[in-house]
Write a protein that holds these residues in place. Sequence first.
Motif, PDB file in Angstrom:
ATOM      1  N   GLY A 126       0.813  -1.211   0.000  1.00  0.00           N
ATOM      2  CA  GLY A 126       0.000   0.000   0.000  1.00  0.00           C
ATOM      3  C   GLY A 126       0.844   1.257   0.000  1.00  0.00           C
ATOM      4  N   LEU A 127       1.908   1.274   0.793  1.00  0.00           N
ATOM      5  CA  LEU A 127       2.796   2.445   0.825  1.00  0.00           C
ATOM      6  C   LEU A 127       3.525   2.631  -0.501  1.00  0.00           C
ATOM      7  CD1 LEU A 127       4.235   2.203   4.433  1.00  0.00           C
ATOM      8  CD2 LEU A 127       2.633   3.905   3.540  1.00  0.00           C
ATOM      9  N   LEU A 128       3.963   1.540  -1.104  1.00  0.00           N
ATOM     10  CA  LEU A 128       4.608   1.640  -2.413  1.00  0.00           C
ATOM     11  C   LEU A 128       3.635   2.166  -3.461  1.00  0.00           C
ATOM     12  CD1 LEU A 128       6.699  -1.650  -2.504  1.00  0.00           C
ATOM     13  CD2 LEU A 128       7.580   0.681  -2.434  1.00  0.00           C
ATOM     14  N   TRP A 129       2.397   1.663  -3.413  1.00  0.00           N
ATOM     15  CA  TRP A 129       1.392   2.131  -4.368  1.00  0.00           C
ATOM     16  C   TRP A 129       1.090   3.611  -4.152  1.00  0.00           C
ATOM     17  CZ3 TRP A 129      -3.672   3.906  -3.892  1.00  0.00           C
ATOM     18  CH2 TRP A 129      -4.370   4.019  -5.088  1.00  0.00           C
ATOM     19  N   LEU A 130       0.967   4.031  -2.896  1.00  0.00           N
ATOM     20  CA  LEU A 130       0.727   5.447  -2.607  1.00  0.00           C
ATOM     21  C   LEU A 130       1.890   6.315  -3.076  1.00  0.00           C
ATOM     22  CD1 LEU A 130      -0.967   5.389   0.889  1.00  0.00           C
ATOM     23  CD2 LEU A 130      -1.962   6.131  -1.274  1.00  0.00           C
ATOM     24  N   GLY A 131       3.114   5.816  -2.931  1.00  0.00           N
ATOM     25  CA  GLY A 131       4.286   6.552  -3.407  1.00  0.00           C
ATOM     26  C   GLY A 131       4.259   6.742  -4.908  1.00  0.00           C
ATOM     27  N   VAL A 132       3.903   5.701  -5.633  1.00  0.00           N
ATOM     28  CA  VAL A 132       3.808   5.803  -7.087  1.00  0.00           C
ATOM     29  C   VAL A 132       2.690   6.770  -7.472  1.00  0.00           C
ATOM     30  CG1 VAL A 132       3.232   4.514  -9.187  1.00  0.00           C
ATOM     31  CG2 VAL A 132       4.825   3.555  -7.541  1.00  0.00           C
ATOM     32  N   CYS A 133       1.575   6.712  -6.766  1.00  0.00           N
ATOM     33  CA  CYS A 133       0.460   7.640  -7.042  1.00  0.00           C
ATOM     34  C   CYS A 133       0.878   9.080  -6.769  1.00  0.00           C
ATOM     35  CB  CYS A 133      -0.751   7.280  -6.188  1.00  0.00           C
ATOM     36  SG  CYS A 133      -1.538   5.756  -6.694  1.00  0.00           S
ATOM     37  N   ALA A 134       1.576   9.304  -5.671  1.00  0.00           N
ATOM     38  CA  ALA A 134       2.031  10.649  -5.345  1.00  0.00           C
ATOM     39  C   ALA A 134       3.004  11.161  -6.399  1.00  0.00           C
ATOM     40  CB  ALA A 134       2.686  10.658  -3.970  1.00  0.00           C
ATOM     41  N   TRP A 135       3.887  10.287  -6.861  1.00  0.00           N
ATOM     42  CA  TRP A 135       4.816  10.677  -7.917  1.00  0.00           C
ATOM     43  C   TRP A 135       4.065  11.025  -9.191  1.00  0.00           C
ATOM     44  CZ3 TRP A 135       5.605   8.163 -12.597  1.00  0.00           C
ATOM     45  CH2 TRP A 135       6.622   8.676 -13.388  1.00  0.00           C
ATOM     46  N   PHE A 136       3.067  10.215  -9.543  1.00  0.00           N
ATOM     47  CA  PHE A 136       2.281  10.448 -10.751  1.00  0.00           C
ATOM     48  C   PHE A 136       1.541  11.780 -10.680  1.00  0.00           C
ATOM     49  CE2 PHE A 136      -1.613   9.852 -13.287  1.00  0.00           C
ATOM     50  CZ  PHE A 136      -1.053   9.522 -14.510  1.00  0.00           C
ATOM     51  N   VAL A 137       0.912  12.056  -9.557  1.00  0.00           N
ATOM     52  CA  VAL A 137       0.171  13.311  -9.396  1.00  0.00           C
ATOM     53  C   VAL A 137       1.136  14.500  -9.374  1.00  0.00           C
ATOM     54  CG1 VAL A 137      -1.313  14.614  -7.829  1.00  0.00           C
ATOM     55  CG2 VAL A 137      -1.802  12.213  -8.285  1.00  0.00           C
ATOM     56  N   ALA A 138       2.273  14.345  -8.719  1.00  0.00           N
ATOM     57  CA  ALA A 138       3.269  15.427  -8.691  1.00  0.00           C
ATOM     58  C   ALA A 138       3.796  15.716 -10.090  1.00  0.00           C
ATOM     59  CB  ALA A 138       4.416  15.050  -7.762  1.00  0.00           C
ATOM     60  N   ARG A 139       3.975  14.676 -10.879  1.00  0.00           N
ATOM     61  CA  ARG A 139       4.429  14.848 -12.259  1.00  0.00           C
ATOM     62  C   ARG A 139       3.373  15.589 -13.081  1.00  0.00           C
ATOM     63  NH1 ARG A 139       4.307  11.814 -17.131  1.00  0.00           N
ATOM     64  NH2 ARG A 139       2.896  10.381 -16.080  1.00  0.00           N
ATOM     65  N   LEU A 140       2.101  15.263 -12.847  1.00  0.00           N
ATOM     66  CA  LEU A 140       1.028  15.983 -13.538  1.00  0.00           C
ATOM     67  C   LEU A 140       1.012  17.450 -13.143  1.00  0.00           C
ATOM     68  CD1 LEU A 140      -2.021  13.550 -13.402  1.00  0.00           C
ATOM     69  CD2 LEU A 140      -0.762  14.275 -15.416  1.00  0.00           C
ATOM     70  N   MET A 141       1.186  17.715 -11.870  1.00  0.00           N
ATOM     71  CA  MET A 141       1.167  19.098 -11.394  1.00  0.00           C
ATOM     72  C   MET A 141       2.378  19.869 -11.902  1.00  0.00           C
ATOM     73  SD  MET A 141      -1.530  19.554  -9.845  1.00  0.00           S
ATOM     74  CE  MET A 141      -2.837  18.391  -9.581  1.00  0.00           C
ATOM     75  N   ALA A 142       3.513  19.205 -12.027  1.00  0.00           N
ATOM     76  CA  ALA A 142       4.722  19.881 -12.501  1.00  0.00           C
ATOM     77  C   ALA A 142       4.591  20.286 -13.960  1.00  0.00           C
ATOM     78  CB  ALA A 142       5.938  18.979 -12.317  1.00  0.00           C
ATOM     79  N   THR A 143       3.849  19.515 -14.729  1.00  0.00           N
ATOM     80  CA  THR A 143       3.652  19.850 -16.139  1.00  0.00           C
ATOM     81  C   THR A 143       2.414  20.713 -16.341  1.00  0.00           C
ATOM     82  OG1 THR A 143       2.439  17.794 -16.520  1.00  0.00           O
ATOM     83  CG2 THR A 143       4.815  17.772 -16.960  1.00  0.00           C
ATOM     84  N   ARG A 144       1.781  21.112 -15.235  1.00  0.00           N
ATOM     85  CA  ARG A 144       0.605  21.988 -15.251  1.00  0.00           C
ATOM     86  C   ARG A 144      -0.596  21.376 -15.974  1.00  0.00           C
ATOM     87  NH1 ARG A 144       2.337  25.613 -11.792  1.00  0.00           N
ATOM     88  NH2 ARG A 144       4.087  26.896 -12.387  1.00  0.00           N
ATOM     89  N   GLU A 145      -0.669  20.042 -15.949  1.00  0.00           N
ATOM     90  CA  GLU A 145      -1.833  19.369 -16.518  1.00  0.00           C
ATOM     91  C   GLU A 145      -2.927  19.295 -15.465  1.00  0.00           C
ATOM     92  OE1 GLU A 145      -1.182  15.675 -18.531  1.00  0.00           O
ATOM     93  OE2 GLU A 145       0.838  16.272 -19.093  1.00  0.00           O
ATOM     94  N   ALA A 146      -4.151  19.293 -15.906  1.00  0.00           N
ATOM     95  CA  ALA A 146      -5.278  19.204 -14.979  1.00  0.00           C
ATOM     96  C   ALA A 146      -5.529  17.749 -14.596  1.00  0.00           C
ATOM     97  CB  ALA A 146      -6.524  19.778 -15.631  1.00  0.00           C
ATOM     98  N   LEU A 147      -6.015  17.566 -13.388  1.00  0.00           N
ATOM     99  CA  LEU A 147      -6.418  16.231 -12.962  1.00  0.00           C
ATOM    100  C   LEU A 147      -7.814  15.959 -13.517  1.00  0.00           C
ATOM    101  CD1 LEU A 147      -5.295  16.035  -9.241  1.00  0.00           C
ATOM    102  CD2 LEU A 147      -4.430  14.720 -11.148  1.00  0.00           C
ATOM    103  N   THR A 148      -7.886  15.057 -14.456  1.00  0.00           N
ATOM    104  CA  THR A 148      -9.155  14.682 -15.043  1.00  0.00           C
ATOM    105  C   THR A 148      -9.390  13.205 -14.777  1.00  0.00           C
ATOM    106  OG1 THR A 148      -8.147  14.100 -17.157  1.00  0.00           O
ATOM    107  CG2 THR A 148      -8.872  16.391 -16.891  1.00  0.00           C
ATOM    108  N   LEU A 149     -10.561  12.746 -15.144  1.00  0.00           N
ATOM    109  CA  LEU A 149     -10.860  11.328 -14.974  1.00  0.00           C
ATOM    110  C   LEU A 149      -9.920  10.467 -15.815  1.00  0.00           C
ATOM    111  CD1 LEU A 149     -12.688   9.335 -13.558  1.00  0.00           C
ATOM    112  CD2 LEU A 149     -14.252   9.501 -15.478  1.00  0.00           C
TER     113      LEU A 149
END
Length: 68
Positions: A13-36
């Motif tokens: 679960g912690l590894l999965w959360l880490g990957v999710c956090a990295w993915f969301v941070a990468r989206l935010m760094a490229t200024r992409e919107a969080l969509t479905l």
Amino acid sequence: MKTGIIIRFAIIGLLWLGVCAWFVARLMATREALTLMSLFPLIASAVIVFVPLYKKYIKNGKKANSNK
């Protein structure tokens, strides 16, 4: 449930959360919107990772305990 199984779930679960956090941070760094469509891989990966673990250790574990 045995302690080893709980530790496995926690680590996975912690590894999965880490990957999710990295993915969301990468989206935010490229200024992409969080969509479905951008969140779908996270939801799909959760299903792929946690449903088989649930079936193996929790659902089948209860059946094994009731047979004793």
